[in-house]
Design a protein around this motif. Structure first.
Motif, PDB file in Angstrom:
ATOM      1  N   UNK A   3       0.835  -1.200   0.000  1.00 14.06           N
ATOM      2  CA  UNK A   3       0.000   0.000   0.000  1.00 14.06           C
ATOM      3  C   UNK A   3       0.872   1.253   0.000  1.00 14.06           C
ATOM      4  N   UNK A   4       1.940   1.250   0.766  1.00 13.71           N
ATOM      5  CA  UNK A   4       2.866   2.377   0.793  1.00 13.71           C
ATOM      6  C   UNK A   4       3.548   2.543  -0.560  1.00 13.71           C
ATOM      7  N   UNK A   5       3.992   1.443  -1.146  1.00 14.06           N
ATOM      8  CA  UNK A   5       4.628   1.501  -2.467  1.00 14.06           C
ATOM      9  C   UNK A   5       3.648   2.019  -3.508  1.00 14.06           C
ATOM     10  N   UNK A   6       2.392   1.636  -3.421  1.00 11.31           N
ATOM     11  CA  UNK A   6       1.368   2.097  -4.364  1.00 11.31           C
ATOM     12  C   UNK A   6       1.136   3.601  -4.214  1.00 11.31           C
ATOM     13  N   UNK A   7       1.105   4.087  -2.991  1.00 14.29           N
ATOM     14  CA  UNK A   7       0.937   5.531  -2.764  1.00 14.29           C
ATOM     15  C   UNK A   7       2.122   6.314  -3.336  1.00 14.29           C
ATOM     16  N   UNK A   8       3.337   5.822  -3.090  1.00 11.92           N
ATOM     17  CA  UNK A   8       4.532   6.488  -3.610  1.00 11.92           C
ATOM     18  C   UNK A   8       4.540   6.478  -5.144  1.00 11.92           C
ATOM     19  N   UNK A   9       4.207   5.347  -5.735  1.00 17.74           N
ATOM     20  CA  UNK A   9       4.147   5.216  -7.195  1.00 17.74           C
ATOM     21  C   UNK A   9       3.124   6.195  -7.768  1.00 17.74           C
ATOM     22  N   UNK A  10       1.985   6.299  -7.119  1.00 15.78           N
ATOM     23  CA  UNK A  10       0.915   7.197  -7.570  1.00 15.78           C
ATOM     24  C   UNK A  10       1.364   8.651  -7.512  1.00 15.78           C
TER      25      UNK A  10
ATOM     26  N   UNK B 284       4.021   9.240 -10.243  1.00 21.19           N
ATOM     27  CA  UNK B 284       3.444   9.190 -11.584  1.00 21.19           C
ATOM     28  C   UNK B 284       2.606  10.425 -11.875  1.00 21.19           C
ATOM     29  N   UNK B 285       1.677  10.752 -10.982  1.00 22.03           N
ATOM     30  CA  UNK B 285       0.816  11.912 -11.225  1.00 22.03           C
ATOM     31  C   UNK B 285       1.610  13.213 -11.222  1.00 22.03           C
ATOM     32  N   UNK B 286       2.615  13.294 -10.371  1.00 17.43           N
ATOM     33  CA  UNK B 286       3.487  14.462 -10.377  1.00 17.43           C
ATOM     34  C   UNK B 286       4.189  14.614 -11.718  1.00 17.43           C
ATOM     35  N   UNK B 287       4.659  13.498 -12.263  1.00 16.64           N
ATOM     36  CA  UNK B 287       5.309  13.510 -13.567  1.00 16.64           C
ATOM     37  C   UNK B 287       4.372  13.880 -14.700  1.00 16.64           C
ATOM     38  N   UNK B 288       3.102  13.610 -14.530  1.00 12.63           N
ATOM     39  CA  UNK B 288       2.107  13.955 -15.549  1.00 12.63           C
ATOM     40  C   UNK B 288       1.584  15.380 -15.368  1.00 12.63           C
ATOM     41  N   UNK B 289       2.084  16.099 -14.373  1.00  7.26           N
ATOM     42  CA  UNK B 289       1.618  17.461 -14.122  1.00  7.26           C
ATOM     43  C   UNK B 289       0.263  17.512 -13.438  1.00  7.26           C
ATOM     44  N   UNK B 290      -0.091  16.449 -12.718  1.00  4.13           N
ATOM     45  CA  UNK B 290      -1.386  16.358 -12.043  1.00  4.13           C
ATOM     46  C   UNK B 290      -1.215  16.353 -10.523  1.00  4.13           C
ATOM     47  N   UNK B 291      -0.341  17.222 -10.032  1.00  2.00           N
ATOM     48  CA  UNK B 291      -0.064  17.278  -8.603  1.00  2.00           C
ATOM     49  C   UNK B 291      -1.291  17.535  -7.748  1.00  2.00           C
ATOM     50  N   UNK B 292      -2.270  18.272  -8.282  1.00  4.03           N
ATOM     51  CA  UNK B 292      -3.486  18.560  -7.526  1.00  4.03           C
ATOM     52  C   UNK B 292      -4.371  17.356  -7.301  1.00  4.03           C
ATOM     53  N   UNK B 293      -4.089  16.265  -7.978  1.00  3.86           N
ATOM     54  CA  UNK B 293      -4.902  15.051  -7.857  1.00  3.86           C
ATOM     55  C   UNK B 293      -4.243  14.003  -6.959  1.00  3.86           C
ATOM     56  N   UNK B 294      -3.016  14.253  -6.544  1.00  4.40           N
ATOM     57  CA  UNK B 294      -2.241  13.243  -5.820  1.00  4.40           C
ATOM     58  C   UNK B 294      -2.931  12.778  -4.542  1.00  4.40           C
ATOM     59  N   UNK B 295      -3.406  13.686  -3.694  1.00  7.12           N
ATOM     60  CA  UNK B 295      -3.994  13.280  -2.410  1.00  7.12           C
ATOM     61  C   UNK B 295      -5.190  12.350  -2.605  1.00  7.12           C
ATOM     62  N   UNK B 296      -6.114  12.733  -3.487  1.00  8.99           N
ATOM     63  CA  UNK B 296      -7.292  11.889  -3.728  1.00  8.99           C
ATOM     64  C   UNK B 296      -6.893  10.554  -4.332  1.00  8.99           C
ATOM     65  N   UNK B 297      -5.968  10.591  -5.286  1.00  8.28           N
ATOM     66  CA  UNK B 297      -5.546   9.353  -5.937  1.00  8.28           C
ATOM     67  C   UNK B 297      -4.830   8.432  -4.943  1.00  8.28           C
ATOM     68  N   UNK B 298      -4.010   8.988  -4.075  1.00  9.75           N
ATOM     69  CA  UNK B 298      -3.332   8.164  -3.074  1.00  9.75           C
ATOM     70  C   UNK B 298      -4.335   7.505  -2.126  1.00  9.75           C
TER      71      UNK B 298
END
Length: 161
Positions: free
Chosen positions: A45-52, A55-69
């Motif tokens: 679960x921790x690895x999945x949160x870090x990966x998310x 990935x989203x940061x790299x796609x320029x979607x930093x505002x979505x990280x908290x919800x996606x995590x």
């Protein structure tokens, strides 16, 4: 919390969340796509949160990280719980896909057991609320059974304005 959570079934998934969910997919999507293989251990679960987040940061979607995590953490935790019956090395796969104004978070696990929310009648329960959180944060969610090899549980998130 809606009463239809337990009624989520196959057939409601976006086309890009179909069971062609592995490296052998015939028509890979042209949108940004990232896949992470996880193992049935407590660090998944921790690895999945870090990966998310990465990935989203790299796609320029930093505002979505908290919800996606949050969504990914709940889906992976449920997958870990269901994968226990398949053994400690049961494969779990996380896939993130950015498509237009949406991001799909999908987790595949080897269990064919349907994802069901916990009962609402015990306010002191320590488990059983994960799918309610997924429902609250996502536009929609569902699951796709894969005959003989588990299921995919997915949630669709909206890009931040």
């Amino acid at each position: 919390m809606t009463a239809d959570l337990a009624g989520r079934r196959a057939g409601a998934a976006p086309l890009w969340a179909t069971p062609a969910f592995g490296p052998d997919s015939l028509d890979p999507p042209t949108a940004p796509l990232a896949t992470c293989a996880l193992h049935g251990d407590s660090a998944s679960a921790s690895a999945a949160r870090d990966f998310t987040a990465h990935t989203l940061g790299g796609w320029g979607l930093g505002g979505l990280i908290d919800d996606a995590q949050l969504v990914v953490s709940e889906l992976v935790t449920n997958a870990l719980r269901h994968a226990l019956t398949a053994g400690p090395d049961a494969p779990i796969q996380l896939r993130l896909l950015s498509q237009g104004l949406h991001v799909l978070c999908a987790v595949r696990d080897p269990s064919e057991r349907a994802p069901l929310p916990g009962p609402c009648d015990d306010e002191f329960a320590e488990t059983g609320r994960g799918l309610y959180l997924v429902e609250a944060v996502s536009l929609t969610w569902g699951w796709i059974p894969i005959r003989g090899s588990g299921k995919i549980v997915w949630a669709l998130l909206d890009h931040p304005a």
